[in-house]
Design a protein around this motif. Structure first.
Motif, mmCIF file in Angstrom:
data_model
loop_
_atom_site.group_PDB
_atom_site.id
_atom_site.type_symbol
_atom_site.label_atom_id
_atom_site.label_comp_id
_atom_site.label_asym_id
_atom_site.label_seq_id
_atom_site.Cartn_x
_atom_site.Cartn_y
_atom_site.Cartn_z
ATOM 1 N N PHE A 146 0.839 -1.204 0.000
ATOM 2 C CA PHE A 146 0.000 0.000 0.000
ATOM 3 C C PHE A 146 0.869 1.247 0.000
ATOM 4 N N ASP A 147 0.529 2.141 -0.896
ATOM 5 C CA ASP A 147 1.131 3.471 -0.915
ATOM 6 C C ASP A 147 -0.002 4.478 -1.044
ATOM 7 N N PRO A 148 -0.102 5.480 -0.146
ATOM 8 C CA PRO A 148 -1.251 6.386 -0.151
ATOM 9 C C PRO A 148 -1.428 7.180 -1.436
ATOM 10 N N SER A 149 -0.348 7.336 -2.203
ATOM 11 C CA SER A 149 -0.443 8.144 -3.422
ATOM 12 C C SER A 149 -0.608 7.315 -4.681
ATOM 13 N N THR A 150 -0.503 5.975 -4.574
ATOM 14 C CA THR A 150 -0.601 5.150 -5.787
ATOM 15 C C THR A 150 -1.681 4.073 -5.646
ATOM 16 N N THR A 151 -1.307 2.899 -5.120
ATOM 17 C CA THR A 151 -2.253 1.778 -5.140
ATOM 18 C C THR A 151 -2.169 0.925 -3.879
ATOM 19 N N LEU A 152 -3.258 0.175 -3.659
ATOM 20 C CA LEU A 152 -3.290 -0.973 -2.759
ATOM 21 C C LEU A 152 -3.194 -2.202 -3.655
ATOM 22 N N GLN A 153 -2.216 -3.048 -3.430
ATOM 23 C CA GLN A 153 -1.943 -4.151 -4.351
ATOM 24 C C GLN A 153 -1.714 -5.430 -3.582
ATOM 25 N N THR A 154 -2.198 -6.549 -4.135
ATOM 26 C CA THR A 154 -1.939 -7.849 -3.542
ATOM 27 C C THR A 154 -1.776 -8.900 -4.637
ATOM 28 N N SER A 155 -1.010 -9.943 -4.349
ATOM 29 C CA SER A 155 -0.818 -11.035 -5.304
ATOM 30 C C SER A 155 -0.711 -12.351 -4.552
ATOM 31 N N SER A 156 -1.148 -13.424 -5.206
ATOM 32 C CA SER A 156 -1.057 -14.778 -4.665
ATOM 33 C C SER A 156 -0.500 -15.697 -5.726
ATOM 34 N N CYS A 157 0.147 -16.775 -5.277
ATOM 35 C CA CYS A 157 0.777 -17.666 -6.245
ATOM 36 C C CYS A 157 0.734 -19.108 -5.757
ATOM 37 N N ALA A 158 0.463 -20.017 -6.672
ATOM 38 C CA ALA A 158 0.605 -21.454 -6.439
ATOM 39 C C ALA A 158 1.719 -21.953 -7.348
ATOM 40 N N ASP A 159 2.755 -22.539 -6.743
ATOM 41 C CA ASP A 159 3.851 -23.129 -7.502
ATOM 42 C C ASP A 159 4.050 -24.543 -6.967
ATOM 43 N N LEU A 160 3.680 -25.529 -7.767
ATOM 44 C CA LEU A 160 3.601 -26.911 -7.303
ATOM 45 C C LEU A 160 4.642 -27.797 -7.977
ATOM 46 N N VAL A 161 5.017 -28.858 -7.284
ATOM 47 C CA VAL A 161 6.006 -29.784 -7.814
ATOM 48 C C VAL A 161 5.457 -30.536 -9.022
ATOM 49 N N GLU A 162 4.187 -30.921 -8.953
ATOM 50 C CA GLU A 162 3.551 -31.664 -10.040
ATOM 51 C C GLU A 162 2.337 -30.904 -10.560
ATOM 52 N N PRO A 163 2.089 -30.959 -11.868
ATOM 53 C CA PRO A 163 0.919 -30.268 -12.434
ATOM 54 C C PRO A 163 -0.384 -30.847 -11.906
ATOM 55 N N LYS A 164 -1.409 -30.020 -11.819
ATOM 56 C CA LYS A 164 -2.751 -30.430 -11.426
ATOM 57 C C LYS A 164 -3.677 -30.300 -12.642
ATOM 58 N N VAL B 154 -8.936 -8.395 -1.197
ATOM 59 C CA VAL B 154 -8.214 -7.524 -0.274
ATOM 60 C C VAL B 154 -9.241 -6.663 0.452
ATOM 61 N N PHE B 155 -9.073 -6.537 1.771
ATOM 62 C CA PHE B 155 -10.062 -5.893 2.636
ATOM 63 C C PHE B 155 -9.463 -4.671 3.337
ATOM 64 N N ASP B 156 -10.301 -3.657 3.516
ATOM 65 C CA ASP B 156 -9.958 -2.478 4.297
ATOM 66 C C ASP B 156 -10.550 -2.664 5.694
ATOM 67 N N ILE B 157 -9.700 -2.876 6.692
ATOM 68 C CA ILE B 157 -10.175 -3.181 8.041
ATOM 69 C C ILE B 157 -10.916 -1.986 8.648
ATOM 70 N N GLN B 158 -10.474 -0.752 8.318
ATOM 71 C CA GLN B 158 -11.115 0.434 8.899
ATOM 72 C C GLN B 158 -12.565 0.591 8.458
ATOM 73 N N THR B 159 -12.827 0.302 7.192
ATOM 74 C CA THR B 159 -14.175 0.497 6.668
ATOM 75 C C THR B 159 -15.014 -0.766 6.698
ATOM 76 N N GLY B 160 -14.382 -1.913 6.940
ATOM 77 C CA GLY B 160 -15.118 -3.166 6.995
ATOM 78 C C GLY B 160 -15.691 -3.584 5.661
ATOM 79 N N ARG B 161 -14.882 -3.457 4.599
ATOM 80 C CA ARG B 161 -15.391 -3.859 3.279
ATOM 81 C C ARG B 161 -14.288 -4.475 2.430
ATOM 82 N N CYS B 162 -14.718 -5.291 1.484
ATOM 83 C CA CYS B 162 -13.816 -5.838 0.474
ATOM 84 C C CYS B 162 -13.672 -4.794 -0.630
ATOM 85 N N VAL B 163 -12.445 -4.373 -0.906
ATOM 86 C CA VAL B 163 -12.259 -3.295 -1.879
ATOM 87 C C VAL B 163 -11.915 -3.812 -3.275
ATOM 88 N N ASP B 164 -11.400 -5.032 -3.373
ATOM 89 C CA ASP B 164 -11.054 -5.536 -4.704
ATOM 90 C C ASP B 164 -10.784 -7.041 -4.624
#
Length: 534
Positions: free
Chosen positions: A93-111, A120-130
């Protein structure tokens, strides 16, 4: 408070104490409800996605009948030594640019199917923002991310966010029937207190390019010596042919208006190197007491032991380019507030001072035996041990200048002989050109037809032989293939850039019915999420 936020809070309460993740047991009502909601709801699955719903019900039956079996296959480790990873990578999070998040699955064998639903949630406002929904079929690697403009968030003096990701994938039981497995991960962070960020700056000391400050890679030699590298480690192969993971990691963090006390090893600590699509190699926590920590005022510094007490197979280094370095550690301050730091290599940049982007890492090795003759630019033959930097050789794409001569020690090599009497001794990972493309020595067979400097030739002999001596290779001004004993063979860069075919996962041309359903379902869920956001 929106519905997604309420569900996130329920999951937080259900998390095991001191953990930020949970595996889902579909024989339990809470987990079953969570997973079905993640997939759009039980009614939708029952009415429209019949194959997926059938898999869901079968998984419930298996989990009820075999409580121990439901965790089988989670976090598996392959023969290479790499391990499965499913985690939230960033929450920035940067107040002048963006709130950003990423997740990754990297597995030994293909599925057969792999999905991520992230929010991603804003705890102060109690809402999901994206949020986001991503999927892939016949894959061992999947990443999802989202970025939300900071100006659209309420500007309060304290900024506290939480990211949540649910991973689902298709496994199979002992009879070959499909099972739906799932894991949910959360990451929370207080980014700003008062008018400033908790973290002022992260300064990495290693791994960074040392010899070429403007380089876009960190170069590490294993079992090799040479001038054109940033770090080198000798004698990393044990008696069983396993390779010790040696990787430097040092740096410091400077906090604003807070004094650090320690790093919490029991809360959300991750340190690993990642070989994309093949899993990760983790720092062994048995080495924790060998880490050197120092606290001075608002600064905390660290130096990890280079030896991670982790080993990988030699084959894992047959394609050790673009290694991703990743660390997440949580710094606890005197006031009791903790702040997560994320340090990773890649191409991701963000102005959040608690995030630091590093360069990708290349780990090199592999060479020719001494006595191998290289064809020089003037057509003459020169023994590789006599070649020096500045000499010119013939490459496939023209005349090349030798930039560095790389040496090392090997106990065994592969000897290859052709029907016309030419022989060469090279390391297992060294590639030669064949009529079907470039093939590493360890992947050659008696049926392989090799391309030579004077035509093609068949393999007459192929076996491993004792060596116990120095090996050599050439690092050229540009990666290329050179002529060695008449064979067309990779230079130091080319040999290390060739991936072994067995690490590639071929996509199925025809999808199974449940894969078609997941494609339709996740497309609909993502469209719905984007419509709500709009």
């Amino acid at each position: 408070m929106d519905r997604d936020f309420e569900r996130m809070q329920k999951i937080s309460a259900a998390m095991p104490k001191g953990r930020n993740s949970m595996w889902h047991d579909l024989s339990q009502d809470f987990d079953y409800q969570l997973v079905t909601e993640h997939l759009g709801g039980e009614k939708l699955l029952r009415d429209k996605y019949h194959h997926l719903y059938k898999i869901l019900q079968h998984t419930c039956q298996v989990d009820r009948a075999n409580p121990e079996g439901r965790i089988k296959g989670y976090g598996s480790t392959g023969e290479s030594g790499f391990e499965d990873s499913m985690d939230i990578r960033t929450l920035n999070f940067d107040p002048s640019t963006t709130l950003q998040t990423s997740s990754c699955a990297d597995l030994v064998e293909p599925k057969k199917t792999l999905t991520i639903e992230g929010s991603v949630f804003d705890i102060q406002t109690g809402r999901c923002v994206d949020g986001y929904n991503v999927y892939d079929h016949d894959s061992s690697y999947l990443m999802g991310d989202t970025s939300f403009p900071s100006k659209e968030l309420i500007q309060e003096r304290e900024r506290h966010f939480k990211a949540q990701s649910t991973f689902c994938w298709i496994d199979h039981d002992e009879e070959g029937k499909a099972l739906l497995r799932s894991k949910t991960v959360q990451e929370d962070a207080i980014k700003i207190i008062g008018s400033s960020s908790i973290v002022r700056e992260i300064i990495p000391y290693a791994p960074i390019p040392k010899n070429h400050s403007e380089a876009n890679k960190v170069i590490i030699y294993y079992n090799r010596n040479g001038a054109d590298c940033d770090y080198q480690y000798e004698n990393v192969v044990d008696r069983n042919g396993r390779v010790e993971v040696r990787m430097p990691f040092s740096g410091k963090v400077i906090l604003d208006n807070f004094e650090p006390v320690f790093v919490d090893k029991n809360h959300d600590f991750q340190l690993y190197i990642e070989n994309k699509g093949n899993g990760v190699a983790n720092f062994n926590m048995s080495q924790w007491n060998n880490i050197k920590w120092a606290v001075s005022g608002h600064e905390l510094s660290w130096t990890f032991p280079d030896f991670w007490n982790t080993t990988l197979s030699r084959g894992a280094f047959a394609h050790a380019l673009n290694i991703t370095f990743y660390c997440r550690m949580r710094v606890v301050t005197k006031t009791g507030i903790s702040v997560p730091l994320t340090i990773q290599s890649g191409n991701e940049t963000h102005r959040d001072p608690s995030f630091k982007d590093l360069k990708f890492i290349d780990i090199y090795w592999g060479c020719f035996a001494k006595g191998t003759f290289i064809t020089m630019a003037d057509g003459t033959q020169k023994e590789i041990s006599q070649i020096t930097a500045g000499d010119k050789v013939i490459g496939q794409r023209g005349i090349r200048t030798v930039k560095d001569v790389v040496t090392g020690q090997e106990e065994k090599l592969i000897l290859i002989g052709t029907s016309r009497g030419k022989t060469i001794r090279i390391t297992r990972e060294h590639p030669l050109e064949s009529t079907s493309g470039y093939v590493k020595a360890c992947d050659l067979t008696a049926a392989t037809i090799l391309k030579m400097d004077d035509g093609t030739d068949s393999i007459e002999g192929l076996y491993e032989t004792e060596y116990h001596d120095t090996v050599f290779n050439l690092k050229l001004d540009e990666p290329d293939y050179i002529i060695a004993n008449g064979y067309i063979a990779g230079d130091f860069d080319s040999q290390n850039s060739l991936r072994r075919a067995r690490y590639k996962s071929a996509k199925s041309l025809k999808q199974e019915p449940f894969q078609e359903e997941i494609t339709d379902l996740f497309t609909s869920l993502q469209n719905e999420k984007e419509a709500r956001r709009g």
